[in-house]
Design an enzyme around this catalytic site. Sequence first.
Site, PDB file in Angstrom:
ATOM      1  N   SER A   1       2.151  -1.183  -7.216  1.00  0.00           N
ATOM      2  CA  SER A   1       1.608  -2.316  -8.137  1.00  0.00           C
ATOM      3  C   SER A   1       0.656  -3.445  -7.472  1.00  0.00           C
ATOM      4  O   SER A   1       0.740  -4.415  -7.187  1.00  0.00           O
ATOM      5  CB  SER A   1       3.052  -3.304  -8.235  1.00  0.00           C
ATOM      6  OG  SER A   1       3.724  -3.417  -7.121  1.00  0.00           O
TER       7      SER A   1
ATOM      8  N   LEU B   1       0.783  -1.273  -0.102  1.00  0.00           N
ATOM      9  CA  LEU B   1       0.024  -0.089  -0.216  1.00  0.00           C
ATOM     10  C   LEU B   1       0.856   1.414  -0.018  1.00  0.00           C
ATOM     11  O   LEU B   1       1.996   1.184   0.408  1.00  0.00           O
ATOM     12  CB  LEU B   1      -0.968   0.147   1.248  1.00  0.00           C
ATOM     13  CG  LEU B   1      -1.958  -1.193   1.380  1.00  0.00           C
ATOM     14  CD1 LEU B   1      -2.528  -1.043   2.914  1.00  0.00           C
ATOM     15  CD2 LEU B   1      -3.088  -0.834   0.319  1.00  0.00           C
ATOM     16  N   SER B   2       0.220   2.373  -0.417  1.00  0.00           N
ATOM     17  CA  SER B   2       0.839   3.608  -0.146  1.00  0.00           C
ATOM     18  C   SER B   2       1.163   3.979   1.340  1.00  0.00           C
ATOM     19  O   SER B   2       0.208   3.653   2.279  1.00  0.00           O
ATOM     20  CB  SER B   2      -0.100   4.899  -0.727  1.00  0.00           C
ATOM     21  OG  SER B   2       0.352   6.266  -0.470  1.00  0.00           O
TER      22      SER B   2
ATOM     23  N   GLY C   1       5.955   1.713   3.267  1.00  0.00           N
ATOM     24  CA  GLY C   1       7.328   1.389   3.579  1.00  0.00           C
ATOM     25  C   GLY C   1       8.166   1.102   2.622  1.00  0.00           C
ATOM     26  O   GLY C   1       9.471   1.064   2.683  1.00  0.00           O
TER      27      GLY C   1
END
EC number: 2.7.1.25
Lengths: 218, 218
Positions: free
Chosen positions: A125, A35-36, A39
């Site tokens: 991605s 996820l955004s 990290g």
Amino acid sequence: MTNDTNVTWHEHQVARSDREAMKGHKGCVVWFTGLSGSGKSTLANTLDHRLHGHRIHSAVLDGDNVRHALNASPGMLRGVHGDDFAERFGLGFSAIDREENIRRIGAVAQLFSQAGIIALTAFISPYRQDRDRVRATMAPDEFIEVFVDTPIEICEQRDPKGLYKKARAGEIKGFTGIDDPYEQPLSPELTLYAGQKSPGELVDDVIQYLQEREIVRL
Amino acid sequence: MTNDTNVTWHEHQVARSDREAMKGHKGCVVWFTGLSGSGKSTLANTLDHRLHGHRIHSAVLDGDNVRHALNASPGMLRGVHGDDFAERFGLGFSAIDREENIRRIGAVAQLFSQAGIIALTAFISPYRQDRDRVRATMAPDEFIEVFVDTPIEICEQRDPKGLYKKARAGEIKGFTGIDDPYEQPLSPELTLYAGQKSPGELVDDVIQYLQEREIVRL
């Protein structure tokens, strides 16, 4: 001047194994997905820094160096290349654009790997099919999928770019984890629980994997 | 487990100068341009081989490794990505497709250069504007345009892939030098007369240039 200019030139090529022998390690692609705010980019850069300290040749591909040029938006291309060009080749956030975004990154990562470099990619991605298509272009041990499994609550709490806030407010549409799916890898080579360990500890895990697979020797 | 997982992570980045210090040379792009059969690919591979012998980290980008993936044709993409995708992002030989072909190669060459690698590109790249656009994305000393100035008579005599024969027979349209222009560089960093010297001698000239510019030290 010599006499061999009109005949077929003799050509020496550097084999991949020769490049790897010179560098003292293999090339591969370490593909961070998550996820955004999970990290990925921090982990890729921390790993890059650690590998560099061991004189291992790595390179990071992330939004910072890919979105400006290779996968530029229509708006970025328009001024230099014209409207028709920008519309066709510039990448936005539609399904097909995201697919091409990942395809190009995969192709470039492979070129790095073939040159004996450890390519570290840090992109959300989110779609399994896109990642699997990249994997399918590479040799069995060449593509190392690293799932950065950080709970969305932590990602949203970090929100380093303020994107979750905008997505919650409806200012960004199709945001992964909010109104667009993140498809977890089914069998990643590694899963990193980035809500539980520090970057240094997580990078240790990746390096241990690279050693076990004899990609690097420290 | 540590306590720093919920705060902004501290990030180390490897500076370009650090990579170059480790490798012992700078990154740059050596951009070979010239007619089909002029010797670009042979020169790039010969240079790559020579640099490798000096433990310099280089990589060749040419049709062999770029046309299969990054700049694949619509036909190559269709089976994996679907028709709409292939039509939009696959590259053929129209003006706009050629422009995008060179743009992507330039972007990838720059990524290699930023990673401290000497990227050697071997593409006809017949249009001055396309080459100059690539140059404009890079630092002043980063882009080294090498004009492989081989008379078309010699290229056609060599005709390693039989392409001139096909172009003369009308089986290939828009072939550079036959029915499509080759725009010579106006002020290339180097011109190589590949009809007069051997590949080894020509590569000596390139290496001498790289030494003079303090990109490599042998």
